[in-house]
Design a protein around this motif. Sequence first.
Motif, mmCIF file in Angstrom:
data_model
loop_
_atom_site.group_PDB
_atom_site.id
_atom_site.type_symbol
_atom_site.label_atom_id
_atom_site.label_comp_id
_atom_site.label_asym_id
_atom_site.label_seq_id
_atom_site.Cartn_x
_atom_site.Cartn_y
_atom_site.Cartn_z
ATOM 1 N N VAL A 40 11.976 5.951 10.131
ATOM 2 C CA VAL A 40 12.591 4.922 9.288
ATOM 3 C C VAL A 40 11.923 4.839 7.926
ATOM 4 C CG1 VAL A 40 13.464 3.504 11.180
ATOM 5 C CG2 VAL A 40 11.181 3.076 10.311
ATOM 6 N N LEU A 41 10.701 5.337 7.840
ATOM 7 C CA LEU A 41 10.001 5.396 6.554
ATOM 8 C C LEU A 41 10.019 6.843 6.087
ATOM 9 C CD1 LEU A 41 8.389 4.096 4.324
ATOM 10 C CD2 LEU A 41 6.352 4.253 5.764
ATOM 11 N N HIS A 42 10.879 7.110 5.123
ATOM 12 C CA HIS A 42 11.140 8.487 4.701
ATOM 13 C C HIS A 42 10.010 9.073 3.857
ATOM 14 C CE1 HIS A 42 13.376 12.008 3.445
ATOM 15 N NE2 HIS A 42 13.131 11.693 2.198
ATOM 16 N N ALA A 43 9.564 8.356 2.830
ATOM 17 C CA ALA A 43 8.554 8.890 1.916
ATOM 18 C C ALA A 43 7.610 7.785 1.473
ATOM 19 C CB ALA A 43 9.225 9.515 0.702
ATOM 20 N N LEU A 44 6.312 8.081 1.551
ATOM 21 C CA LEU A 44 5.295 7.113 1.144
ATOM 22 C C LEU A 44 4.163 7.863 0.448
ATOM 23 C CD1 LEU A 44 4.211 4.179 1.231
ATOM 24 C CD2 LEU A 44 3.103 4.776 3.386
ATOM 25 N N ALA A 45 4.053 7.674 -0.850
ATOM 26 C CA ALA A 45 2.948 8.258 -1.616
ATOM 27 C C ALA A 45 1.759 7.317 -1.476
ATOM 28 C CB ALA A 45 3.335 8.400 -3.083
ATOM 29 N N LEU A 46 0.615 7.856 -1.061
ATOM 30 C CA LEU A 46 -0.553 7.020 -0.800
ATOM 31 C C LEU A 46 -1.635 7.199 -1.858
ATOM 32 C CD1 LEU A 46 -1.014 7.523 3.042
ATOM 33 C CD2 LEU A 46 -0.071 5.540 1.864
ATOM 34 N N HIS A 47 -2.209 6.075 -2.243
ATOM 35 C CA HIS A 47 -3.382 6.023 -3.117
ATOM 36 C C HIS A 47 -4.362 5.117 -2.379
ATOM 37 C CE1 HIS A 47 -0.927 7.810 -6.256
ATOM 38 N NE2 HIS A 47 0.000 6.924 -5.941
ATOM 39 N N THR A 48 -5.413 5.703 -1.826
ATOM 40 C CA THR A 48 -6.350 4.935 -1.010
ATOM 41 C C THR A 48 -7.753 5.022 -1.595
ATOM 42 O OG1 THR A 48 -6.713 6.851 0.418
ATOM 43 C CG2 THR A 48 -5.037 5.264 1.126
ATOM 44 N N SER A 49 -8.541 3.957 -1.377
ATOM 45 C CA SER A 49 -9.923 3.965 -1.810
ATOM 46 C C SER A 49 -10.673 2.813 -1.171
ATOM 47 C CB SER A 49 -10.031 3.857 -3.345
ATOM 48 O OG SER A 49 -9.572 2.596 -3.781
ATOM 49 N N ALA A 50 -11.999 2.928 -1.217
ATOM 50 C CA ALA A 50 -12.857 1.825 -0.806
ATOM 51 C C ALA A 50 -13.059 0.936 -2.030
ATOM 52 C CB ALA A 50 -14.194 2.354 -0.296
ATOM 53 N N PRO A 51 -13.399 -0.338 -1.821
ATOM 54 C CA PRO A 51 -13.653 -1.210 -2.983
ATOM 55 C C PRO A 51 -14.817 -0.680 -3.816
ATOM 56 C CG PRO A 51 -13.577 -2.468 -0.930
ATOM 57 C CD PRO A 51 -13.554 -1.021 -0.562
ATOM 58 N N LYS A 52 -14.784 -0.957 -5.106
ATOM 59 C CA LYS A 52 -15.868 -0.510 -6.000
ATOM 60 C C LYS A 52 -17.023 -1.475 -5.964
ATOM 61 C CE LYS A 52 -12.910 2.087 -8.885
ATOM 62 N NZ LYS A 52 -12.071 2.288 -9.912
ATOM 63 N N ASP A 84 8.571 0.142 -4.464
ATOM 64 C CA ASP A 84 9.786 0.877 -4.091
ATOM 65 C C ASP A 84 10.122 1.773 -5.280
ATOM 66 O OD1 ASP A 84 12.279 1.800 -3.351
ATOM 67 O OD2 ASP A 84 12.998 -0.157 -2.680
ATOM 68 N N LEU A 85 9.865 3.063 -5.147
ATOM 69 C CA LEU A 85 9.974 3.984 -6.270
ATOM 70 C C LEU A 85 11.399 4.241 -6.737
ATOM 71 C CD1 LEU A 85 7.325 6.628 -5.152
ATOM 72 C CD2 LEU A 85 7.050 4.792 -6.827
ATOM 73 N N ALA A 86 12.340 4.247 -5.819
ATOM 74 C CA ALA A 86 13.711 4.604 -6.184
ATOM 75 C C ALA A 86 14.684 3.430 -6.041
ATOM 76 C CB ALA A 86 14.189 5.783 -5.335
ATOM 77 N N GLY A 87 14.187 2.293 -5.551
ATOM 78 C CA GLY A 87 15.070 1.150 -5.354
ATOM 79 C C GLY A 87 15.995 1.305 -4.167
ATOM 80 N N ASP A 88 15.702 2.308 -3.305
ATOM 81 C CA ASP A 88 16.587 2.574 -2.177
ATOM 82 C C ASP A 88 15.990 2.201 -0.827
ATOM 83 O OD1 ASP A 88 14.654 4.520 -1.887
ATOM 84 O OD2 ASP A 88 16.015 6.222 -2.063
ATOM 85 N N GLY A 89 14.750 1.681 -0.831
ATOM 86 C CA GLY A 89 14.115 1.309 0.429
ATOM 87 C C GLY A 89 13.672 2.501 1.257
ATOM 88 N N ASP A 90 13.695 3.690 0.685
ATOM 89 C CA ASP A 90 13.304 4.913 1.397
ATOM 90 C C ASP A 90 12.112 5.628 0.771
ATOM 91 O OD1 ASP A 90 14.987 5.014 3.585
ATOM 92 O OD2 ASP A 90 16.531 6.169 2.571
ATOM 93 N N HIS A 91 11.829 5.335 -0.485
ATOM 94 C CA HIS A 91 10.774 6.043 -1.215
ATOM 95 C C HIS A 91 9.797 5.026 -1.796
ATOM 96 C CE1 HIS A 91 14.196 8.792 -1.104
ATOM 97 N NE2 HIS A 91 13.285 9.755 -1.084
ATOM 98 N N TYR A 92 8.612 4.981 -1.196
ATOM 99 C CA TYR A 92 7.610 3.998 -1.596
ATOM 100 C C TYR A 92 6.326 4.669 -2.058
ATOM 101 C CZ TYR A 92 10.344 0.443 0.913
ATOM 102 O OH TYR A 92 11.329 -0.406 1.337
ATOM 103 N N ALA A 93 5.548 3.911 -2.815
ATOM 104 C CA ALA A 93 4.167 4.266 -3.125
ATOM 105 C C ALA A 93 3.321 3.084 -2.680
ATOM 106 C CB ALA A 93 3.978 4.516 -4.619
ATOM 107 N N ALA A 94 2.180 3.375 -2.089
ATOM 108 C CA ALA A 94 1.287 2.315 -1.624
ATOM 109 C C ALA A 94 -0.113 2.556 -2.170
ATOM 110 C CB ALA A 94 1.245 2.276 -0.101
ATOM 111 N N THR A 95 -0.690 1.508 -2.729
ATOM 112 C CA THR A 95 -2.090 1.523 -3.129
ATOM 113 C C THR A 95 -2.815 0.631 -2.135
ATOM 114 O OG1 THR A 95 -1.511 1.826 -5.444
ATOM 115 C CG2 THR A 95 -3.729 0.997 -4.977
#
Length: 77
Positions: free
Chosen positions: A65-77, A25-36
């Motif tokens: 309901v999900l305002h912002a989600l920064a994504l970091h995606t990858s396959a396993p190494k 939770d990037l801003a602590g507001d439940g609206d701005h997330y980052a996901a790996t």
Amino acid sequence: MAMEAHDIERLIKAALPDAQVEIQDLAGDGDHYAATIISEAFRGKSRVQQHQMVYAALQGNMGGVLHALALHTSAPK
């Protein structure tokens, strides 16, 4: 109404059962997330395709309901 981090994780894991998911939770507001997200399903896919898979897993909640989600995606190494 904001979306909870555990709900985001649940939706992603339902679509990508092998995924390792970390939500911040990037801003602590439940609206701005980052996901790996690390999943074998991403192997051989472009970054855009990987993100489309995650957006599909979120079942239309992105931009609602999900305002912002920064994504970091990858396959396993």
